[in-house]
Design an enzyme around this catalytic site. Sequence first.
Site, PDB file in Angstrom:
ATOM      1  N   ASP A   1       0.556  -1.108   0.226  1.00 42.54           N
ATOM      2  CA  ASP A   1      -0.373  -0.062   0.104  1.00 42.54           C
ATOM      3  C   ASP A   1       0.962   1.130   0.090  1.00 42.54           C
ATOM      4  OD1 ASP A   1      -1.460   2.611   1.179  1.00 42.54           O
ATOM      5  OD2 ASP A   1      -2.839   0.708   1.557  1.00 42.54           O
ATOM      6  N   LEU A   2       0.592   2.379  -1.044  1.00 47.00           N
ATOM      7  CA  LEU A   2       1.660   3.248  -0.936  1.00 47.00           C
ATOM      8  C   LEU A   2       1.548   4.282   0.290  1.00 47.00           C
ATOM      9  CD1 LEU A   2       0.762   5.354  -4.169  1.00 47.00           C
ATOM     10  CD2 LEU A   2       2.919   3.313  -3.732  1.00 47.00           C
TER      11      LEU A   2
ATOM     12  N   PHE B   1      -0.640   5.717 -10.959  1.00 44.71           N
ATOM     13  CA  PHE B   1      -1.998   4.695 -11.283  1.00 44.71           C
ATOM     14  C   PHE B   1      -2.283   4.968 -10.372  1.00 44.71           C
ATOM     15  CE2 PHE B   1       0.086   2.948 -15.050  1.00 44.71           C
ATOM     16  CZ  PHE B   1      -0.305   3.771 -16.020  1.00 44.71           C
TER      17      PHE B   1
ATOM     18  N   SER C   1      -6.987  13.333 -14.946  1.00 42.46           N
ATOM     19  CA  SER C   1      -8.478  13.067 -15.285  1.00 42.46           C
ATOM     20  C   SER C   1      -9.261  14.732 -16.216  1.00 42.46           C
ATOM     21  CB  SER C   1      -9.517  12.774 -14.365  1.00 42.46           C
ATOM     22  OG  SER C   1     -10.558  12.451 -14.872  1.00 42.46           O
TER      23      SER C   1
ATOM     24  N   TYR D   1     -13.334  12.592  -5.276  1.00 39.49           N
ATOM     25  CA  TYR D   1     -12.341  12.549  -6.509  1.00 39.49           C
ATOM     26  C   TYR D   1     -11.801  13.452  -6.842  1.00 39.49           C
ATOM     27  CZ  TYR D   1     -10.810   9.988 -10.593  1.00 39.49           C
ATOM     28  OH  TYR D   1     -10.038   9.334 -11.035  1.00 39.49           O
TER      29      TYR D   1
ATOM     30  N   LYS E   1      -7.835  14.741  -7.513  1.00 35.93           N
ATOM     31  CA  LYS E   1      -6.514  14.999  -8.718  1.00 35.93           C
ATOM     32  C   LYS E   1      -5.986  16.335  -8.520  1.00 35.93           C
ATOM     33  CE  LYS E   1      -6.802  10.632 -10.617  1.00 35.93           C
ATOM     34  NZ  LYS E   1      -6.024   9.522 -10.404  1.00 35.93           N
TER      35      LYS E   1
ATOM     36  N   ASN F   1     -19.737   1.600 -12.270  1.00 40.82           N
ATOM     37  CA  ASN F   1     -19.996   3.068 -12.955  1.00 40.82           C
ATOM     38  C   ASN F   1     -20.598   3.090 -14.103  1.00 40.82           C
ATOM     39  OD1 ASN F   1     -20.400   2.914  -9.929  1.00 40.82           O
ATOM     40  ND2 ASN F   1     -17.784   2.772  -9.512  1.00 40.82           N
TER      41      ASN F   1
HETATM   42  P1  NAD Z   1      -8.258   1.081 -11.160  1.00 36.83           P
HETATM   43  O1  NAD Z   1      -9.250   1.007  -9.911  1.00 36.83           O
HETATM   44  O2  NAD Z   1      -8.399  -0.887 -12.509  1.00 36.83           O
HETATM   45  O3  NAD Z   1      -6.265   0.761 -10.597  1.00 36.83           O
HETATM   46  C1  NAD Z   1      -5.624   1.378  -9.910  1.00 36.83           C
HETATM   47  C2  NAD Z   1      -4.883   0.649  -9.429  1.00 36.83           C
HETATM   48  O4  NAD Z   1      -4.170   0.921  -7.954  1.00 36.83           O
HETATM   49  C3  NAD Z   1      -5.894  -0.394  -8.735  1.00 36.83           C
HETATM   50  O5  NAD Z   1      -5.063  -1.845  -9.148  1.00 36.83           O
HETATM   51  C4  NAD Z   1      -5.481  -0.213  -7.412  1.00 36.83           C
HETATM   52  O6  NAD Z   1      -5.355  -1.539  -6.067  1.00 36.83           O
HETATM   53  C5  NAD Z   1      -4.527   0.677  -6.619  1.00 36.83           C
HETATM   54  N1  NAD Z   1      -4.012   1.533  -5.950  1.00 36.83           N
HETATM   55  C6  NAD Z   1      -5.196   1.929  -4.874  1.00 36.83           C
HETATM   56  N2  NAD Z   1      -5.258   2.447  -3.477  1.00 36.83           N
HETATM   57  C7  NAD Z   1      -3.400   2.039  -3.984  1.00 36.83           C
HETATM   58  C8  NAD Z   1      -2.864   2.291  -3.190  1.00 36.83           C
HETATM   59  N3  NAD Z   1      -3.109   3.002  -1.807  1.00 36.83           N
HETATM   60  N4  NAD Z   1      -2.126   1.913  -2.260  1.00 36.83           N
HETATM   61  C9  NAD Z   1      -1.372   0.766  -3.601  1.00 36.83           C
HETATM   62  N5  NAD Z   1      -2.170   0.531  -4.760  1.00 36.83           N
HETATM   63  C10 NAD Z   1      -3.537   1.096  -4.619  1.00 36.83           C
HETATM   64  O7  NAD Z   1      -8.590   2.276 -11.998  1.00 36.83           O
HETATM   65  P2  NAD Z   1      -7.538   2.408 -13.574  1.00 36.83           P
HETATM   66  O8  NAD Z   1      -9.151   2.402 -14.676  1.00 36.83           O
HETATM   67  O9  NAD Z   1      -6.923   2.106 -13.906  1.00 36.83           O
HETATM   68  O10 NAD Z   1      -7.425   4.150 -13.586  1.00 36.83           O
HETATM   69  C11 NAD Z   1      -6.206   3.829 -13.003  1.00 36.83           C
HETATM   70  C12 NAD Z   1      -5.191   5.367 -13.078  1.00 36.83           C
HETATM   71  O11 NAD Z   1      -5.967   6.406 -13.867  1.00 36.83           O
HETATM   72  C13 NAD Z   1      -6.329   6.040 -11.467  1.00 36.83           C
HETATM   73  O12 NAD Z   1      -5.740   7.111 -11.031  1.00 36.83           O
HETATM   74  C14 NAD Z   1      -7.863   7.147 -11.748  1.00 36.83           C
HETATM   75  O13 NAD Z   1      -7.888   7.495 -11.267  1.00 36.83           O
HETATM   76  C15 NAD Z   1      -6.170   7.296 -12.849  1.00 36.83           C
HETATM   77  N6  NAD Z   1      -7.961   8.061 -13.868  1.00 36.83           N
HETATM   78  C16 NAD Z   1      -9.066   6.377 -14.788  1.00 36.83           C
HETATM   79  C17 NAD Z   1     -10.065   6.556 -15.415  1.00 36.83           C
HETATM   80  C18 NAD Z   1     -11.018   5.998 -15.795  1.00 36.83           C
HETATM   81  O14 NAD Z   1     -12.430   5.749 -16.275  1.00 36.83           O
HETATM   82  N7  NAD Z   1     -10.466   4.607 -15.707  1.00 36.83           N
HETATM   83  C19 NAD Z   1     -10.404   8.055 -16.288  1.00 36.83           C
HETATM   84  C20 NAD Z   1      -9.481   8.858 -15.726  1.00 36.83           C
HETATM   85  C21 NAD Z   1      -8.082   9.476 -14.533  1.00 36.83           C
HETATM   86  N1  UFG Z   2     -23.752   7.193 -18.283  1.00 39.81           N
HETATM   87  C1  UFG Z   2     -25.088   6.159 -18.321  1.00 39.81           C
HETATM   88  N2  UFG Z   2     -25.323   5.051 -18.465  1.00 39.81           N
HETATM   89  C2  UFG Z   2     -24.590   4.304 -16.726  1.00 39.81           C
HETATM   90  C3  UFG Z   2     -23.404   4.865 -16.868  1.00 39.81           C
HETATM   91  C4  UFG Z   2     -22.729   6.104 -17.867  1.00 39.81           C
HETATM   92  O1  UFG Z   2     -26.257   6.654 -19.431  1.00 39.81           O
HETATM   93  O2  UFG Z   2     -25.311   3.382 -16.690  1.00 39.81           O
HETATM   94  C5  UFG Z   2     -23.090   8.161 -19.383  1.00 39.81           C
HETATM   95  C6  UFG Z   2     -23.569   8.908 -18.226  1.00 39.81           C
HETATM   96  O3  UFG Z   2     -24.558   9.797 -17.782  1.00 39.81           O
HETATM   97  C7  UFG Z   2     -22.098   9.872 -19.189  1.00 39.81           C
HETATM   98  C8  UFG Z   2     -21.482   8.768 -20.090  1.00 39.81           C
HETATM   99  O4  UFG Z   2     -22.432   7.537 -20.190  1.00 39.81           O
HETATM  100  O5  UFG Z   2     -22.590  11.519 -19.516  1.00 39.81           O
HETATM  101  C9  UFG Z   2     -20.241   8.658 -19.863  1.00 39.81           C
HETATM  102  O6  UFG Z   2     -20.542   8.055 -18.506  1.00 39.81           O
HETATM  103  P1  UFG Z   2     -19.141   6.983 -17.195  1.00 39.81           P
HETATM  104  O7  UFG Z   2     -19.839   6.929 -15.998  1.00 39.81           O
HETATM  105  O8  UFG Z   2     -19.023   5.763 -18.078  1.00 39.81           O
HETATM  106  O9  UFG Z   2     -18.022   7.961 -17.529  1.00 39.81           O
HETATM  107  P2  UFG Z   2     -17.758  10.141 -17.317  1.00 39.81           P
HETATM  108  O10 UFG Z   2     -17.398  10.682 -18.336  1.00 39.81           O
HETATM  109  O11 UFG Z   2     -18.745  10.376 -16.104  1.00 39.81           O
HETATM  110  O12 UFG Z   2     -16.559   9.756 -16.466  1.00 39.81           O
HETATM  111  C10 UFG Z   2     -16.173   9.045 -16.504  1.00 39.81           C
HETATM  112  C11 UFG Z   2     -14.986   8.597 -14.676  1.00 39.81           C
HETATM  113  C12 UFG Z   2     -14.480   9.568 -14.422  1.00 39.81           C
HETATM  114  C13 UFG Z   2     -13.259  10.351 -15.522  1.00 39.81           C
HETATM  115  C14 UFG Z   2     -14.278  10.871 -16.280  1.00 39.81           C
HETATM  116  C15 UFG Z   2     -13.062  11.740 -17.277  1.00 39.81           C
HETATM  117  O13 UFG Z   2     -15.816   7.383 -14.705  1.00 39.81           O
HETATM  118  O14 UFG Z   2     -13.712   8.952 -13.214  1.00 39.81           O
HETATM  119  O15 UFG Z   2     -14.478  10.435 -17.250  1.00 39.81           O
HETATM  120  O16 UFG Z   2     -11.700  11.017 -17.382  1.00 39.81           O
HETATM  121  F1  UFG Z   2     -12.799  11.607 -14.309  1.00 39.81           F
END
Ligand code: NAD
Ligand code: UFG
Length: 340
Positions: free
Chosen positions: A60-61, A82, A126, A150, A154, A199
């Site tokens: 854990d970080l 990440f 993000s 959240y 960031k 989500n």
């Molecule tokens: P993810 O949850 O699949 O990966 C994040 C990883 O971090 C996981 O494996 C988790 O176990 C690990 N982790 C969390 N807290 C930790 C800690 N304290 N110590 C060690 N490990 C820890 O998510 P992802 O979709 O791969 O996203 C990676 C990064 O990109 C995240 O920082 C997320 O906020 C960012 N991001 C994701 C999206 C998206 O839509 N997926 C969009 C924008 C930004």
């Molecule tokens: N949506 C639906 N039904 C669902 C889920 C989503 O209609 O069940 C819609 C949302 O209203 C939105 C679009 O689909 O219009 C995309 O929604 P997501 O939840 O897939 O993505 P968001 O753009 O809301 O958010 C994502 C990540 C955030 C990140 C953001 C910008 O979840 O963490 O992109 O990078 F911050």
Amino acid sequence: MAKNILVTGGAGYIGSHTCVELLKAGHDVVVVDNLVNSSQESLRRVEELVGRSLEFRQVDLCDAVALERVFEEHTFDAVVHFAGLKAVGESCEIPLRYYENNLHGTFELMKAMDKHDCRNIVFSSSATVYGDPASVPITEDFPLQTTNPYGRTKYFIEEILRDQCLADDRWRCLLLRYFNPIGAHSSGRIGEDPNGIPNNLMPYVMQVAVGLREEVVVFGDDYETPDGTGVRDYIHVVDLALGHLVALEKLPGLPGCTAVNLGTGQGYSVLEMIAAGREASGREISYRIGDRRAGDIATCYADSAMAASLLGWRAEKGLSEMCVDAWRWQSENPDGYPED
Ligand code: NAD
Ligand code: UFG
């Protein structure tokens, strides 16, 4: 030139795809992950795909002692950071956990980096830091405004990294602002494995296609968009992973702290995404129109010119490839990774 890279959160969705590209490019990789939202199976599959091994440390970080041990045992050229919690809704329910995990984890990481003379970092930011933008496409100089805990983690981490780079010119930082990553590796071996009810839109669409869920609920059709549903910039996760590879190459020549959008520059609506999911899977995808989701915005897509000029990177993969790859992963791994 091959480098030693520490990847925090490397077992997760974007991290595992990035590990594939780093190993393929010849870099040596150490992953630190506490597996709070992932499984070590993703890393076993990364190794199997590339035919090279990486080192995994379940740490854990926030655990400074365990992290220190990792830094004592390796010399890193750079860190790709990440690790973090990422569910917007959950962050509103348990904000302290989000602030503690994401901020404290980053503090411990930065302190260990500084102590061990590794000051190159690529951070997962993000598009959420732009909040509800006044216009689209979004350029990096848009004002930052966040709407949930959240997003604030960031934003705060961006500011902390910026301050550190200002205070000490040995630090180099790229803040990569991702738009909406979807899809999976074309092998179908690694992909997104959400915990419980997804989500995000595309994992949900794919779970409906594979028969795990009944219907997609479209969160509102009364937005100011062409079909009334939300528009987002979906980007293939492998394109995103490749963005990290070039970021690491360019980092030594980019003093200070620089924010760069990683998106395609193209927006698609929820209904267009459902149609693309249907096309890719050949399955019917039932949906109904529901209420708007609190905190959602109408439209969000990137201006990706900075990534092209600064990093020489642009997204190559189009929507149908994103959906075909997402479907391959979903249909071949309907329940995600097996339990460890
Ligand atoms: P993810 O949850 O699949 O990966 C994040 C990883 O971090 C996981 O494996 C988790 O176990 C690990 N982790 C969390 N807290 C930790 C800690 N304290 N110590 C060690 N490990 C820890 O998510 P992802 O979709 O791969 O996203 C990676 C990064 O990109 C995240 O920082 C997320 O906020 C960012 N991001 C994701 C999206 C998206 O839509 N997926 C969009 C924008 C930004
Ligand atoms: N949506 C639906 N039904 C669902 C889920 C989503 O209609 O069940 C819609 C949302 O209203 C939105 C679009 O689909 O219009 C995309 O929604 P997501 O939840 O897939 O993505 P968001 O753009 O809301 O958010 C994502 C990540 C955030 C990140 C953001 C910008 O979840 O963490 O992109 O990078 F911050």
